[in-house]
Enzyme design. Structure first.
Site, mmCIF file in Angstrom:
data_model
loop_
_atom_site.group_PDB
_atom_site.id
_atom_site.type_symbol
_atom_site.label_atom_id
_atom_site.label_comp_id
_atom_site.label_asym_id
_atom_site.label_seq_id
_atom_site.Cartn_x
_atom_site.Cartn_y
_atom_site.Cartn_z
ATOM 1 N N THR A 1 0.693 -1.252 0.030
ATOM 2 C CA THR A 1 -0.396 0.142 -0.241
ATOM 3 C C THR A 1 0.916 0.947 -0.181
ATOM 4 O OG1 THR A 1 -2.033 -1.093 1.173
ATOM 5 C CG2 THR A 1 -1.616 1.559 1.350
ATOM 6 N N GLU B 1 0.935 9.694 -5.586
ATOM 7 C CA GLU B 1 1.116 10.570 -5.266
ATOM 8 C C GLU B 1 2.438 11.555 -6.245
ATOM 9 O OE1 GLU B 1 1.622 12.754 -0.630
ATOM 10 O OE2 GLU B 1 3.074 10.004 -1.391
ATOM 11 N N HIS C 1 -7.179 0.471 -0.807
ATOM 12 C CA HIS C 1 -6.114 -0.944 -1.470
ATOM 13 C C HIS C 1 -7.167 -1.704 -2.429
ATOM 14 C CE1 HIS C 1 -1.871 -2.222 -2.214
ATOM 15 N NE2 HIS C 1 -2.746 -2.345 -3.062
#
Length: 101
Positions: free
Chosen positions: A2, A10, A36
């Site tokens: 994750t 990002e 996730h």
């Protein structure tokens, strides 16, 4: 993992916006809210997409998604804030000096 998926998400947002900002400005992350959805087998390529959904002053909100070669593996929201780099680092340095004294 994750954290790796979040980093890729990002990165997609940074790559989409930071090159368009005036010199001396960049963005910093301030919120991540993602799910996730599926595991990715080792060695499989992962790509992420960040779509700028809204702008509120200097706050940018992105819709993010990540995919491996088979399926969507993650989705959510990521917020970034536009900063003036020199001012930001100057404020950080002054906080460090106050902590040391």
């Amino acid at each position: 993992a994750t954290p790796v998926m979040i980093g890729i998400m990002e990165g997609a947002c940074i790559n989409a916006v930071d090159p368009l900002l005036p010199g001396g400005q960049q963005t910093v992350g301030m919120r991540v809210d993602v799910r996730h959805l599926a595991a990715t087998p080792l060695g499989m390529e992962v790509v992420a997409r960040g779509e700028l959904a809204s702008i509120d002053g200097r706050k940018l909100t992105f819709k993010v998604e990540a995919f491996d070669e088979k399926e969507k593996i993650g989705e959510g929201i990521h917020e970034r804030f536009i900063i003036d780099v020199e001012r930001f680092y100057s404020r950080l340095q002054s906080k460090e000096v106050r902590r040391e004294t």
